[in-house]
Scaffold this motif. Structure first.
Motif, PDB file in Angstrom:
ATOM      1  N   ASP A   5      44.856  11.565 140.136  1.00 47.11           N
ATOM      2  CA  ASP A   5      44.387  10.325 139.504  1.00 47.11           C
ATOM      3  C   ASP A   5      43.305   9.648 140.340  1.00 47.11           C
ATOM      4  OD1 ASP A   5      46.149  10.727 137.448  1.00 47.11           O
ATOM      5  OD2 ASP A   5      47.660   9.308 138.189  1.00 47.11           O
ATOM      6  N   TYR A   6      43.404   9.753 141.666  1.00 40.70           N
ATOM      7  CA  TYR A   6      42.438   9.099 142.537  1.00 40.70           C
ATOM      8  C   TYR A   6      41.161   9.913 142.694  1.00 40.70           C
ATOM      9  CZ  TYR A   6      41.091   5.943 146.357  1.00 40.70           C
ATOM     10  OH  TYR A   6      40.456   5.003 147.146  1.00 40.70           O
ATOM     11  N   GLY A   7      41.204  11.180 142.264  1.00 38.98           N
ATOM     12  CA  GLY A   7      40.028  12.029 142.337  1.00 38.98           C
ATOM     13  C   GLY A   7      39.950  12.898 143.563  1.00 38.98           C
ATOM     14  N   VAL A   8      41.018  12.921 144.377  1.00 38.08           N
ATOM     15  CA  VAL A   8      41.026  13.784 145.552  1.00 38.08           C
ATOM     16  C   VAL A   8      41.197  15.239 145.135  1.00 38.08           C
ATOM     17  CG1 VAL A   8      42.241  14.330 147.704  1.00 38.08           C
ATOM     18  CG2 VAL A   8      41.905  11.943 147.024  1.00 38.08           C
ATOM     19  N   LEU A   9      42.087  15.482 144.197  1.00 34.86           N
ATOM     20  CA  LEU A   9      42.333  16.826 143.672  1.00 34.86           C
ATOM     21  C   LEU A   9      41.803  16.934 142.248  1.00 34.86           C
ATOM     22  CD1 LEU A   9      46.023  17.746 144.650  1.00 34.86           C
ATOM     23  CD2 LEU A   9      43.927  18.714 145.590  1.00 34.86           C
ATOM     24  N   GLU A  10      41.238  18.065 141.921  1.00 34.85           N
ATOM     25  CA  GLU A  10      40.914  18.368 140.526  1.00 34.85           C
ATOM     26  C   GLU A  10      42.215  18.688 139.783  1.00 34.85           C
ATOM     27  OE1 GLU A  10      38.108  18.171 138.941  1.00 34.85           O
ATOM     28  OE2 GLU A  10      36.931  17.607 140.722  1.00 34.85           O
ATOM     29  N   PRO A  11      42.307  18.341 138.514  1.00 33.41           N
ATOM     30  CA  PRO A  11      43.548  18.625 137.783  1.00 33.41           C
ATOM     31  C   PRO A  11      43.965  20.090 137.818  1.00 33.41           C
ATOM     32  CG  PRO A  11      42.144  17.127 136.532  1.00 33.41           C
ATOM     33  CD  PRO A  11      41.329  17.597 137.699  1.00 33.41           C
ATOM     34  N   ASP A  12      42.974  20.991 137.871  1.00 26.19           N
ATOM     35  CA  ASP A  12      43.299  22.418 137.892  1.00 26.19           C
ATOM     36  C   ASP A  12      43.339  22.996 139.303  1.00 26.19           C
ATOM     37  OD1 ASP A  12      40.631  22.226 138.462  1.00 26.19           O
ATOM     38  OD2 ASP A  12      39.977  23.762 137.030  1.00 26.19           O
ATOM     39  N   SER A  13      43.452  22.144 140.305  1.00 28.92           N
ATOM     40  CA  SER A  13      43.510  22.610 141.686  1.00 28.92           C
ATOM     41  C   SER A  13      44.705  23.545 141.877  1.00 28.92           C
ATOM     42  CB  SER A  13      43.647  21.418 142.637  1.00 28.92           C
ATOM     43  OG  SER A  13      43.953  21.856 143.946  1.00 28.92           O
ATOM     44  N   PRO A  14      44.536  24.597 142.689  1.00 28.79           N
ATOM     45  CA  PRO A  14      45.659  25.509 142.940  1.00 28.79           C
ATOM     46  C   PRO A  14      46.752  24.896 143.815  1.00 28.79           C
ATOM     47  CG  PRO A  14      43.777  26.124 144.288  1.00 28.79           C
ATOM     48  CD  PRO A  14      43.296  25.056 143.353  1.00 28.79           C
ATOM     49  N   ALA A  15      46.481  23.732 144.414  1.00 32.71           N
ATOM     50  CA  ALA A  15      47.471  23.091 145.281  1.00 32.71           C
ATOM     51  C   ALA A  15      48.655  22.602 144.447  1.00 32.71           C
ATOM     52  CB  ALA A  15      46.840  21.928 146.028  1.00 32.71           C
ATOM     53  N   VAL A  28      51.838   7.690 151.042  1.00 31.49           N
ATOM     54  CA  VAL A  28      52.787   7.719 152.157  1.00 31.49           C
ATOM     55  C   VAL A  28      54.210   7.578 151.642  1.00 31.49           C
ATOM     56  CG1 VAL A  28      53.640   6.358 154.099  1.00 31.49           C
ATOM     57  CG2 VAL A  28      51.217   6.945 153.970  1.00 31.49           C
ATOM     58  N   ARG A  29      54.439   6.637 150.745  1.00 26.68           N
ATOM     59  CA  ARG A  29      55.800   6.435 150.223  1.00 26.68           C
ATOM     60  C   ARG A  29      56.284   7.655 149.446  1.00 26.68           C
ATOM     61  NH1 ARG A  29      53.944   0.802 149.660  1.00 26.68           N
ATOM     62  NH2 ARG A  29      53.093   1.295 147.598  1.00 26.68           N
ATOM     63  N   ALA A  30      55.392   8.254 148.646  1.00 26.32           N
ATOM     64  CA  ALA A  30      55.783   9.445 147.885  1.00 26.32           C
ATOM     65  C   ALA A  30      56.117  10.595 148.826  1.00 26.32           C
ATOM     66  CB  ALA A  30      54.662   9.841 146.923  1.00 26.32           C
ATOM     67  N   ALA A  31      55.312  10.762 149.870  1.00 27.74           N
ATOM     68  CA  ALA A  31      55.560  11.857 150.821  1.00 27.74           C
ATOM     69  C   ALA A  31      56.828  11.610 151.619  1.00 27.74           C
ATOM     70  CB  ALA A  31      54.363  12.017 151.752  1.00 27.74           C
ATOM     71  N   ALA A  32      57.039  10.373 152.079  1.00 29.06           N
ATOM     72  CA  ALA A  32      58.220  10.053 152.884  1.00 29.06           C
ATOM     73  C   ALA A  32      59.499  10.247 152.089  1.00 29.06           C
ATOM     74  CB  ALA A  32      58.133   8.619 153.404  1.00 29.06           C
ATOM     75  N   GLU A  33      59.416  10.034 150.766  1.00 34.13           N
ATOM     76  CA  GLU A  33      60.593  10.166 149.907  1.00 34.13           C
ATOM     77  C   GLU A  33      60.656  11.520 149.216  1.00 34.13           C
ATOM     78  OE1 GLU A  33      60.283   6.748 147.337  1.00 34.13           O
ATOM     79  OE2 GLU A  33      59.910   5.435 149.061  1.00 34.13           O
ATOM     80  N   TYR A  34      59.772  12.444 149.635  1.00 33.13           N
ATOM     81  CA  TYR A  34      59.754  13.823 149.128  1.00 33.13           C
ATOM     82  C   TYR A  34      59.591  13.872 147.614  1.00 33.13           C
ATOM     83  CZ  TYR A  34      60.992  15.297 153.812  1.00 33.13           C
ATOM     84  OH  TYR A  34      60.967  15.519 155.172  1.00 33.13           O
ATOM     85  N   ARG A  35      58.732  13.029 147.081  1.00 33.58           N
ATOM     86  CA  ARG A  35      58.424  13.050 145.655  1.00 33.58           C
ATOM     87  C   ARG A  35      57.097  13.779 145.474  1.00 33.58           C
ATOM     88  NH1 ARG A  35      57.237   8.134 144.461  1.00 33.58           N
ATOM     89  NH2 ARG A  35      57.774   6.981 146.361  1.00 33.58           N
ATOM     90  N   GLY A  36      57.164  15.121 145.546  1.00 32.01           N
ATOM     91  CA  GLY A  36      55.965  15.947 145.530  1.00 32.01           C
ATOM     92  C   GLY A  36      55.160  15.841 144.258  1.00 32.01           C
ATOM     93  N   ALA A  37      55.820  15.847 143.098  1.00 34.74           N
ATOM     94  CA  ALA A  37      55.104  15.775 141.830  1.00 34.74           C
ATOM     95  C   ALA A  37      54.323  14.469 141.725  1.00 34.74           C
ATOM     96  CB  ALA A  37      56.081  15.914 140.674  1.00 34.74           C
ATOM     97  N   GLU A  38      54.936  13.371 142.157  1.00 35.10           N
ATOM     98  CA  GLU A  38      54.248  12.075 142.107  1.00 35.10           C
ATOM     99  C   GLU A  38      53.084  12.053 143.093  1.00 35.10           C
ATOM    100  OE1 GLU A  38      55.191   7.352 142.927  1.00 35.10           O
ATOM    101  OE2 GLU A  38      56.812   8.683 142.273  1.00 35.10           O
ATOM    102  N   LEU A  39      53.273  12.663 144.262  1.00 38.85           N
ATOM    103  CA  LEU A  39      52.201  12.724 145.248  1.00 38.85           C
ATOM    104  C   LEU A  39      51.001  13.468 144.683  1.00 38.85           C
ATOM    105  CD1 LEU A  39      51.002  12.396 148.081  1.00 38.85           C
ATOM    106  CD2 LEU A  39      52.257  14.466 148.757  1.00 38.85           C
ATOM    107  N   ARG A  40      51.243  14.614 144.060  1.00 33.25           N
ATOM    108  CA  ARG A  40      50.128  15.373 143.500  1.00 33.25           C
ATOM    109  C   ARG A  40      49.440  14.589 142.394  1.00 33.25           C
ATOM    110  NH1 ARG A  40      48.077  18.838 139.845  1.00 33.25           N
ATOM    111  NH2 ARG A  40      46.994  20.706 140.659  1.00 33.25           N
ATOM    112  N   ALA A  41      50.221  13.907 141.555  1.00 37.76           N
ATOM    113  CA  ALA A  41      49.633  13.105 140.480  1.00 37.76           C
ATOM    114  C   ALA A  41      48.750  11.993 141.041  1.00 37.76           C
ATOM    115  CB  ALA A  41      50.741  12.525 139.604  1.00 37.76           C
ATOM    116  N   LEU A  42      49.187  11.376 142.131  1.00 39.91           N
ATOM    117  CA  LEU A  42      48.382  10.338 142.768  1.00 39.91           C
ATOM    118  C   LEU A  42      47.049  10.904 143.249  1.00 39.91           C
ATOM    119  CD1 LEU A  42      51.141   8.560 144.892  1.00 39.91           C
ATOM    120  CD2 LEU A  42      49.748   7.452 143.122  1.00 39.91           C
ATOM    121  N   LEU A  43      47.095  12.080 143.862  1.00 33.89           N
ATOM    122  CA  LEU A  43      45.880  12.700 144.377  1.00 33.89           C
ATOM    123  C   LEU A  43      44.923  13.060 143.244  1.00 33.89           C
ATOM    124  CD1 LEU A  43      47.503  15.031 147.069  1.00 33.89           C
ATOM    125  CD2 LEU A  43      46.204  12.933 147.493  1.00 33.89           C
TER     126      LEU A  43
END
Length: 484
Positions: A346-356, A329-344
């Motif tokens: 690291d937590y296992g929501v996204l695969e590292p090679d995800s097209p997102a 939430v904090r990353a999204a609210a502060e528009y820190r997209g790269a950090e948001l993707r890294a969080l996803l």
């Protein structure tokens, strides 16, 4: 008088299958007729189709109870009417459809009392009049797995008695086996919803709701947490009278949700903030939450507190899960997209090679949760919840194919159900507020910015003494909701 609830897998599957086919045939008929209809005829024909569809859903799912009825309630909560071609329908026609579906919350056909008496006396092992001095045989509510009655104990206290439908445990197991048919009805409204973790999580927890002793433990936990709260009220629970199929709580009188929606702007805004503080605040602050926010579970008491009912669907989140939610939430609210993707990742929501991409992750969160991420006064539109939900699960919106194979942990899937459910309630209230500023109390541990926030912060910081914890059928309920 209601007919007997169908219990077998074949009978319940046949009823839902017939309903799904009927809606498909009706939709095709309306589409073909529109080719030669004038605009006025098209609207009139579609309105009749809407009314017939709503009647079918209420009749079939309401009579089935169980998971099938829960699916109908979900349709009622979220304004997902696109399947019926209602994008251009006047608001009065859309509202007529919603009102008919809303009957599934507490106006579904009741089960005859003699059948319910058998459940009560079977669980207590004695006649009803040895437990209750008075018992009104007319139900005051008819839910998906039980009916609620008004009664009085020997000491004169008024209580609400929720009684499980006879044989509903068999029906629920049949529904879970027929889940593909039930979700076909949902898929026609929200494409690909059957692949979403939200449905899997709801199905799992719905099976756990069969034993009311579990709900009694959840209820006792929240009643302890919110004891003495300035504007939130949880009814007391008579734990010694709760059994596997009977739940007894304090009877609370108050205005129902439709009456709240008719209040002044300021009053609706106040109720909206209380809803946000209970549903989302409890999840973040207490690491647990009730997963079923809907109009039938809310009352506005004479002293202007909001009372919350029904805690069968209950979830605990560990600290890591909540910390992850807050970090995103904090990353999204502060528009820190790269950090948001890294969080996803690291937590296992996204695969590292995800097209997102980082930008796409950021854009998706703002589409589904922008009302919480934007620092501005926002009046919630009636279709806000549907818009947010469809952004994630509707293939036509552009995100589904990219995210459909990503992993959604169970606790986070249900947390989104709570977020969208709360948003739907705020939309029905047309409530206004700076929701982001309120939520910063939880996101950033910021000081409160509203009168209700100050009241709650004062309550939280005051000293609380907990009475001896209640017992449910010989088990002690801890303040953390764990039986030992």
């Amino acid at each position: 008088m209601a007919k007997e609830i169908p219990l077998s897998r074949a009978r319940r599957g046949a009823k839902v299958g017939k309903l799904v086919v009927g809606q498909a045939v009706r939709g095709a008929g309306v589409t073909l007729s529109m080719v030669r209809d004038t605009d006025a005829e098209r609207i009139a024909r579609t309105e009749r189709a809407l009314a017939d569809a709503a009647e079918d859903i209420v009749t079939v799912l309401g009579s089935m109870k169980g998971l099938a009825m829960k699916a109908g309630q979900l349709l009622s909560m979220f304004d997902l009417l696109a399947v019926f071609g209602t994008d251009t329908l006047p608001s009065r026609q859309r509202e007529r459809f919603r009102q008919k579906l809303a009957a599934l919350y507490d106006q579904a056909a009741p089960v005859p009392f003699e059948q319910m008496r058998t459940v009560i006396e079977g669980d207590y092992g004695r006649p009803m009049d040895t437990v209750f001095s008075e018992f009104d045989e007319q139900p005051i509510g008819a839910a998906s797995i039980g009916q609620v009655y008004r009664a009085r104990l020997a000491d004169g206290r008024a209580v609400a008695v929720k009684v499980q439908y006879p044989g509903i445990d068999v029906a629920i197991r049949a529904d879970l086996k027929n889940l593909s048919l039930v979700t076909r009805l949902l898929r026609s409204v929200a494409p690909a919803i059957t692949d979403h973790a939200l449905i899997r999580e709801l199905a799992t927890h719905f099976a756990e709701e069969i034993d009311y002793r579990t709900e009694a433990e959840h209820h006792a936990t929240l009643a302890g947490i919110y004891r003495g709260h300035p504007f939130i009220r949880i009814p007391g629970i008579e734990t010694e009278l709760c059994t596997a199929r009977v739940l007894v709580t304090e009877l609370i009188e108050g205005r129902r949700f439709d009456a709240m929606a008719a209040l002044t702007d300021a009053e609706r805004d106040r109720v909206g903030e209380i809803l946000l503080r209970f549903y989302l605040g409890t999840m973040i602050r207490e690491r647990r939450f009730t997963g079923d926010p809907h109009p039938g579970n809310i009352l506005l008491t004479p002293d202007e507190k909001v009372a919350f009912l029904d805690f069968g669907l209950f979830k605990h989140m560990d600290h890591a899960a909540v910390d992850f939610e807050l970090a995103c939430v904090r990353a999204a609210a502060e528009y820190r997209g790269a950090e948001l993707r890294a969080l996803l990742v690291d937590y296992g929501v996204l695969e590292p090679d995800s097209p997102a991409t980082s930008d796409e992750c950021l854009r998706l969160l703002h589409e589904v949760s922008g009302w919480l991420l934007t620092d501005a006064e926002i009046r919630i539109a009636e279709d806000a919840a549907a818009t947010s939900l469809l952004a994630f699960i509707d293939p036509r919106r552009g995100y589904f194919e990219m995210w459909r194979r990503e992993y959604a942990p169970a606790e986070h899937a249900l947390a989104r159900r709570v977020e969208y459910g709360t948003l739907a309630l705020l939309g029905k209230l047309r409530a206004s507020g700076n929701w982001h500023r309120i939520a910063r109390e939880w996101f950033y541990d910021a000081p409160p910015c509203t009168e209700l926030g100050v009241l709650e912060r004062n309550w939280l910081t005051s000293s609380h003494s907990h009475d001896e914890l209640p017992r449910v059928q010989g088990r002690t309920v801890s303040k953390f909701g764990v039986c030992r």
